[in-house]
Design a protein around this motif. Structure first.
Motif, mmCIF file in Angstrom:
data_model
loop_
_atom_site.group_PDB
_atom_site.id
_atom_site.type_symbol
_atom_site.label_atom_id
_atom_site.label_comp_id
_atom_site.label_asym_id
_atom_site.label_seq_id
_atom_site.Cartn_x
_atom_site.Cartn_y
_atom_site.Cartn_z
ATOM 1 N N ALA A 119 0.834 -1.212 0.000
ATOM 2 C CA ALA A 119 0.000 0.000 0.000
ATOM 3 C C ALA A 119 0.864 1.255 0.000
ATOM 4 C CB ALA A 119 -0.933 -0.010 1.208
ATOM 5 N N LEU A 120 1.942 1.243 0.775
ATOM 6 C CA LEU A 120 2.835 2.400 0.794
ATOM 7 C C LEU A 120 3.535 2.576 -0.552
ATOM 8 C CD1 LEU A 120 4.407 2.036 4.341
ATOM 9 C CD2 LEU A 120 2.922 3.888 3.548
ATOM 10 N N GLY A 121 3.842 1.479 -1.216
ATOM 11 C CA GLY A 121 4.501 1.554 -2.512
ATOM 12 C C GLY A 121 3.656 2.248 -3.566
ATOM 13 N N ARG A 122 2.349 2.208 -3.405
ATOM 14 C CA ARG A 122 1.460 2.873 -4.361
ATOM 15 C C ARG A 122 1.338 4.366 -4.090
ATOM 16 N NH1 ARG A 122 -1.142 -2.145 -3.557
ATOM 17 N NH2 ARG A 122 -2.450 -1.312 -1.897
ATOM 18 N N GLN A 123 1.909 4.864 -2.996
ATOM 19 C CA GLN A 123 1.791 6.273 -2.632
ATOM 20 C C GLN A 123 3.001 7.111 -3.058
ATOM 21 O OE1 GLN A 123 0.767 6.746 1.495
ATOM 22 N NE2 GLN A 123 -0.677 5.051 1.432
ATOM 23 N N PHE A 124 3.945 6.499 -3.758
ATOM 24 C CA PHE A 124 5.111 7.257 -4.223
ATOM 25 C C PHE A 124 4.686 8.250 -5.298
ATOM 26 C CE2 PHE A 124 7.467 4.022 -2.093
ATOM 27 C CZ PHE A 124 8.709 4.568 -1.841
ATOM 28 N N TYR A 125 5.213 9.451 -5.208
ATOM 29 C CA TYR A 125 4.958 10.500 -6.186
ATOM 30 C C TYR A 125 6.313 10.949 -6.706
ATOM 31 C CZ TYR A 125 3.155 14.858 -8.164
ATOM 32 O OH TYR A 125 2.835 15.877 -9.009
ATOM 33 N N ALA A 126 6.688 10.453 -7.875
ATOM 34 C CA ALA A 126 8.047 10.627 -8.383
ATOM 35 C C ALA A 126 8.423 12.083 -8.645
ATOM 36 C CB ALA A 126 8.234 9.816 -9.658
ATOM 37 N N SER A 127 7.456 12.967 -8.816
ATOM 38 C CA SER A 127 7.780 14.366 -9.106
ATOM 39 C C SER A 127 8.201 15.139 -7.866
ATOM 40 C CB SER A 127 6.571 15.059 -9.741
ATOM 41 O OG SER A 127 6.286 14.456 -10.984
ATOM 42 N N SER A 128 8.009 14.561 -6.693
ATOM 43 C CA SER A 128 8.340 15.249 -5.451
ATOM 44 C C SER A 128 9.425 14.483 -4.703
ATOM 45 C CB SER A 128 7.089 15.375 -4.568
ATOM 46 O OG SER A 128 7.434 15.843 -3.288
ATOM 47 N N GLU A 155 10.729 15.259 -1.882
ATOM 48 C CA GLU A 155 10.357 15.201 -0.466
ATOM 49 C C GLU A 155 9.452 13.998 -0.209
ATOM 50 O OE1 GLU A 155 7.969 17.843 2.850
ATOM 51 O OE2 GLU A 155 8.724 18.823 1.056
ATOM 52 N N ASN A 156 8.483 13.777 -1.104
ATOM 53 C CA ASN A 156 7.593 12.620 -0.973
ATOM 54 C C ASN A 156 8.379 11.330 -1.113
ATOM 55 O OD1 ASN A 156 5.911 10.492 -2.754
ATOM 56 N ND2 ASN A 156 4.603 11.416 -1.174
ATOM 57 N N MET A 157 9.290 11.281 -2.063
ATOM 58 C CA MET A 157 10.079 10.065 -2.282
ATOM 59 C C MET A 157 10.905 9.727 -1.040
ATOM 60 S SD MET A 157 9.466 8.895 -5.345
ATOM 61 C CE MET A 157 10.851 7.885 -5.774
ATOM 62 N N ASP A 158 11.560 10.731 -0.463
ATOM 63 C CA ASP A 158 12.374 10.503 0.733
ATOM 64 C C ASP A 158 11.512 10.018 1.893
ATOM 65 O OD1 ASP A 158 14.568 11.344 -0.706
ATOM 66 O OD2 ASP A 158 14.543 13.372 0.134
ATOM 67 N N ARG A 159 10.372 10.677 2.100
ATOM 68 C CA ARG A 159 9.488 10.304 3.206
ATOM 69 C C ARG A 159 8.935 8.897 3.009
ATOM 70 N NH1 ARG A 159 4.111 10.435 3.957
ATOM 71 N NH2 ARG A 159 3.759 11.531 2.015
ATOM 72 N N MET A 160 8.521 8.584 1.794
ATOM 73 C CA MET A 160 7.933 7.276 1.535
ATOM 74 C C MET A 160 8.973 6.161 1.639
ATOM 75 S SD MET A 160 4.822 7.885 1.380
ATOM 76 C CE MET A 160 4.336 6.211 1.074
ATOM 77 N N GLN A 161 10.215 6.427 1.218
ATOM 78 C CA GLN A 161 11.259 5.413 1.373
ATOM 79 C C GLN A 161 11.485 5.095 2.846
ATOM 80 O OE1 GLN A 161 14.564 7.046 -0.800
ATOM 81 N NE2 GLN A 161 13.923 6.095 -2.717
ATOM 82 N N GLY A 162 11.444 6.122 3.691
ATOM 83 C CA GLY A 162 11.578 5.899 5.126
ATOM 84 C C GLY A 162 10.408 5.102 5.683
ATOM 85 N N GLU A 163 9.194 5.445 5.258
ATOM 86 C CA GLU A 163 8.013 4.728 5.745
ATOM 87 C C GLU A 163 8.007 3.273 5.275
ATOM 88 O OE1 GLU A 163 4.204 6.588 5.440
ATOM 89 O OE2 GLU A 163 5.037 8.573 5.844
ATOM 90 N N VAL A 164 8.404 3.046 4.030
ATOM 91 C CA VAL A 164 8.467 1.675 3.512
ATOM 92 C C VAL A 164 9.524 0.879 4.282
ATOM 93 C CG1 VAL A 164 9.168 0.294 1.510
ATOM 94 C CG2 VAL A 164 7.534 2.160 1.226
ATOM 95 N N GLY A 165 10.664 1.482 4.558
ATOM 96 C CA GLY A 165 11.707 0.804 5.326
ATOM 97 C C GLY A 165 11.239 0.431 6.723
ATOM 98 N N ARG A 166 10.536 1.368 7.386
ATOM 99 C CA ARG A 166 10.018 1.063 8.725
ATOM 100 C C ARG A 166 8.954 -0.024 8.673
ATOM 101 N NH1 ARG A 166 11.107 6.496 9.005
ATOM 102 N NH2 ARG A 166 9.024 7.150 8.339
ATOM 103 N N ALA A 167 8.096 0.010 7.657
ATOM 104 C CA ALA A 167 7.057 -1.017 7.521
ATOM 105 C C ALA A 167 7.673 -2.384 7.252
ATOM 106 C CB ALA A 167 6.083 -0.633 6.406
ATOM 107 N N GLN A 168 8.706 -2.437 6.411
ATOM 108 C CA GLN A 168 9.379 -3.705 6.149
ATOM 109 C C GLN A 168 10.049 -4.239 7.402
ATOM 110 O OE1 GLN A 168 12.052 -3.038 2.870
ATOM 111 N NE2 GLN A 168 10.544 -3.749 1.371
#
Length: 99
Positions: free
Chosen positions: A50-59, A61-74
């Motif tokens: 679900a988190l992987g579908r929330q990546f927004y490649a144009s931002s 800041e979003n990419m950095d935040r989502m990579q952190g959230e995906v890492g914590r979820a994993q």
């Protein structure tokens, strides 16, 4: 002359510290069958998907935040899987047991 000698000695000592050991060596990663299965399960967990579908490649800041959230979820999914298979967390101090 002594000022130049002092400066040279300081530079030499400072240069030596750049090439010293970087710190304690980390233990090798757990490569047991349970750990491999849990890593695969963590990558495919519903939360991570679900988190992987929330990546927004144009931002960025979003990419950095989502990579952190995906890492914590994993990490969370991996620990839960290992705990379900009867493995405790690695390292640390054992809890005190009242006598």
């Amino acid at each position: 002359m002594s000022r130049r000698l002092s400066l040279a000695a300081l530079l030499l000592l400072g240069g030596c510290s750049l090439f010293g050991p970087t710190g304690p060596k980390l233990p090798p990663p757990d490569d047991s069958p349970d750990a491999r299965a849990c890593r695969a399960e963590a990558r495919n967990s519903p939360e991570v998907q679900a988190l992987g579908r929330q990546f927004y490649a144009s931002s960025q800041e979003n990419m950095d935040r989502m990579q952190g959230e995906v890492g914590r979820a994993q990490s969370r999914a991996y620990r839960d899987c290992m705990r379900a298979r009867g493995h405790g967390p690695q390292g640390g101090v054992e809890p005190q047991v009242p006598r």
